[in-house]
Write a protein that holds these residues in place. Sequence first.
Motif, PDB file in Angstrom:
ATOM      1  N   GLY A 124       0.794  -1.218   0.000  1.00  0.00           N
ATOM      2  CA  GLY A 124       0.000   0.000   0.000  1.00  0.00           C
ATOM      3  C   GLY A 124       0.827   1.269   0.000  1.00  0.00           C
ATOM      4  O   GLY A 124       0.404   2.298   0.540  1.00  0.00           O
ATOM      5  N   LEU A 125       1.998   1.224  -0.614  1.00  0.00           N
ATOM      6  CA  LEU A 125       2.875   2.382  -0.657  1.00  0.00           C
ATOM      7  C   LEU A 125       2.559   3.261  -1.853  1.00  0.00           C
ATOM      8  O   LEU A 125       2.097   2.775  -2.892  1.00  0.00           O
ATOM      9  CB  LEU A 125       4.337   1.934  -0.747  1.00  0.00           C
ATOM     10  CG  LEU A 125       4.854   0.999   0.341  1.00  0.00           C
ATOM     11  CD1 LEU A 125       6.279   0.564   0.031  1.00  0.00           C
ATOM     12  CD2 LEU A 125       4.785   1.672   1.701  1.00  0.00           C
ATOM     13  N   THR A 126       2.843   4.543  -1.716  1.00  0.00           N
ATOM     14  CA  THR A 126       2.720   5.419  -2.877  1.00  0.00           C
ATOM     15  C   THR A 126       3.902   5.153  -3.810  1.00  0.00           C
ATOM     16  O   THR A 126       5.004   4.852  -3.343  1.00  0.00           O
ATOM     17  CB  THR A 126       2.726   6.895  -2.466  1.00  0.00           C
ATOM     18  OG1 THR A 126       4.001   7.208  -1.887  1.00  0.00           O
ATOM     19  CG2 THR A 126       1.616   7.182  -1.456  1.00  0.00           C
ATOM     20  N   PRO A 127       3.698   5.250  -5.117  1.00  0.00           N
ATOM     21  CA  PRO A 127       4.811   5.012  -6.049  1.00  0.00           C
ATOM     22  C   PRO A 127       5.999   5.939  -5.783  1.00  0.00           C
ATOM     23  O   PRO A 127       7.147   5.522  -5.930  1.00  0.00           O
ATOM     24  CB  PRO A 127       4.173   5.283  -7.420  1.00  0.00           C
ATOM     25  CG  PRO A 127       2.722   5.024  -7.216  1.00  0.00           C
ATOM     26  CD  PRO A 127       2.426   5.468  -5.820  1.00  0.00           C
ATOM     27  N   GLU A 128       5.728   7.181  -5.382  1.00  0.00           N
ATOM     28  CA  GLU A 128       6.800   8.144  -5.148  1.00  0.00           C
ATOM     29  C   GLU A 128       7.687   7.702  -3.972  1.00  0.00           C
ATOM     30  O   GLU A 128       8.920   7.717  -4.066  1.00  0.00           O
ATOM     31  CB  GLU A 128       6.231   9.535  -4.860  1.00  0.00           C
ATOM     32  CG  GLU A 128       5.498  10.168  -6.027  1.00  0.00           C
ATOM     33  CD  GLU A 128       4.098   9.608  -6.223  1.00  0.00           C
ATOM     34  OE1 GLU A 128       3.522   9.836  -7.310  1.00  0.00           O
ATOM     35  OE2 GLU A 128       3.591   8.920  -5.296  1.00  0.00           O
ATOM     36  N   TYR A 129       7.044   7.300  -2.880  1.00  0.00           N
ATOM     37  CA  TYR A 129       7.812   6.857  -1.717  1.00  0.00           C
ATOM     38  C   TYR A 129       8.562   5.566  -2.014  1.00  0.00           C
ATOM     39  O   TYR A 129       9.737   5.414  -1.652  1.00  0.00           O
ATOM     40  CB  TYR A 129       6.879   6.654  -0.518  1.00  0.00           C
ATOM     41  CG  TYR A 129       7.568   6.034   0.680  1.00  0.00           C
ATOM     42  CD1 TYR A 129       8.447   6.774   1.451  1.00  0.00           C
ATOM     43  CD2 TYR A 129       7.338   4.701   1.018  1.00  0.00           C
ATOM     44  CE1 TYR A 129       9.093   6.209   2.538  1.00  0.00           C
ATOM     45  CE2 TYR A 129       7.981   4.126   2.100  1.00  0.00           C
ATOM     46  CZ  TYR A 129       8.851   4.881   2.858  1.00  0.00           C
ATOM     47  OH  TYR A 129       9.495   4.313   3.928  1.00  0.00           O
ATOM     48  N   ALA A 130       7.888   4.643  -2.690  1.00  0.00           N
ATOM     49  CA  ALA A 130       8.522   3.365  -3.016  1.00  0.00           C
ATOM     50  C   ALA A 130       9.752   3.574  -3.894  1.00  0.00           C
ATOM     51  O   ALA A 130      10.794   2.934  -3.690  1.00  0.00           O
ATOM     52  CB  ALA A 130       7.523   2.443  -3.714  1.00  0.00           C
ATOM     53  N   GLU A 131       9.661   4.474  -4.878  1.00  0.00           N
ATOM     54  CA  GLU A 131      10.803   4.761  -5.749  1.00  0.00           C
ATOM     55  C   GLU A 131      11.964   5.352  -4.958  1.00  0.00           C
ATOM     56  O   GLU A 131      13.122   5.021  -5.185  1.00  0.00           O
ATOM     57  CB  GLU A 131      10.382   5.733  -6.862  1.00  0.00           C
ATOM     58  CG  GLU A 131       9.484   5.132  -7.926  1.00  0.00           C
ATOM     59  CD  GLU A 131      10.245   4.234  -8.883  1.00  0.00           C
ATOM     60  OE1 GLU A 131      11.462   4.053  -8.702  1.00  0.00           O
ATOM     61  OE2 GLU A 131       9.628   3.705  -9.814  1.00  0.00           O
ATOM     62  N   LYS A 132      11.626   6.220  -4.018  1.00  0.00           N
ATOM     63  CA  LYS A 132      12.660   6.868  -3.217  1.00  0.00           C
ATOM     64  C   LYS A 132      13.413   5.847  -2.375  1.00  0.00           C
ATOM     65  O   LYS A 132      14.655   5.847  -2.312  1.00  0.00           O
ATOM     66  CB  LYS A 132      12.015   7.939  -2.322  1.00  0.00           C
ATOM     67  CG  LYS A 132      13.027   8.807  -1.582  1.00  0.00           C
ATOM     68  CD  LYS A 132      12.311   9.843  -0.722  1.00  0.00           C
ATOM     69  CE  LYS A 132      11.537  10.843  -1.565  1.00  0.00           C
ATOM     70  NZ  LYS A 132      10.964  11.929  -0.722  1.00  0.00           N
ATOM     71  N   VAL A 133      12.689   4.938  -1.724  1.00  0.00           N
ATOM     72  CA  VAL A 133      13.319   3.918  -0.901  1.00  0.00           C
ATOM     73  C   VAL A 133      14.086   2.920  -1.763  1.00  0.00           C
ATOM     74  O   VAL A 133      15.208   2.515  -1.435  1.00  0.00           O
ATOM     75  CB  VAL A 133      12.274   3.190  -0.029  1.00  0.00           C
ATOM     76  CG1 VAL A 133      12.906   2.002   0.699  1.00  0.00           C
ATOM     77  CG2 VAL A 133      11.653   4.149   0.977  1.00  0.00           C
TER      78      VAL A 133
END
Length: 305
Positions: free
Chosen positions: A22-31
């Motif tokens: 359930g992560l946002t794509p933006e946060y997932a990309e950053k991590v």
Amino acid sequence: MSRADGGDAARYTRDELIAELGLTPEYAEKVWNAFGFARRSTPDKIFTDADVAALRLFADSESTMPEEAQVATARAIGQTMSRLAEWQADQLRELDRNPEVPWSLDQMSGALGQIQQLIWRRHLAIALEHGVERETDERLDLVVGFADIVGYTSLSRRIALDELEKLLESFEEDTFEIVAANGGHVVKTLGDAVMFTFNDPGAAAATTVALHGLSETERIPQLRAGLARGRVLSRLGDVFGEPVNIAARLAGSARPGTTLVDEMMGESLSDDDRFYLKSVPTLSVRGYKRLKARALETNRHLDDT
């Protein structure tokens, strides 16, 4: 279907993992990028249910760990694992080219992964059991030490690469052993230098004396060392602050085979009769025009008392 190191079947692609958490794509990309991977999707199923459970705990820590801290943690893990994996890959390829080695790359990498988990779990248990309780802002009162090889730059130009490799391996192995035996922690090695920390000033001083003893053999040239005590910021396995800077400057100013200590470290050793602190002229080094220091020596008269 591919298998993960832990034996669980890999069931999720990267995008499926993001959706499952359930992560946002933006946060997932950053991590994902902080872990050291390119910002692009892959159709390969590379994540297991165990991976999902672990990453869910990491992602759900947002209420207690700000996003910036999560990304910084991911970056520290990624950088450490990347360097380790590159070194391990070189070693495994070299072994694989040896016709006398009976194991395949998959067998060796699987065994290496298991050993790595074992060693990590043990180190974590020791750190949790014996580690210093720290304040919430991660500031600690520690002794920071640096030791480096005198004349390393010119030496590296004169000797063959295989000799240089043996020298650095010996230096790293021996310094790690001495620091650990005296109850300290190696923060990092910097080629010809090692940085370490201690809670006990006396143990830190004894360590530099032992480090200089390495030069009594032909394996390692003379060393120079610096010790400084004070408040440091401990973050992601590294330490920062003025004692770090001072210890590095002291090591750079020390004569071959000697250790320089700052004022606070000198005060900490004033009642320790194992050592003698010799006065030296005030130092003028980068960042410190008048840095007061003393040379650390063993007390030669101790055995006579």
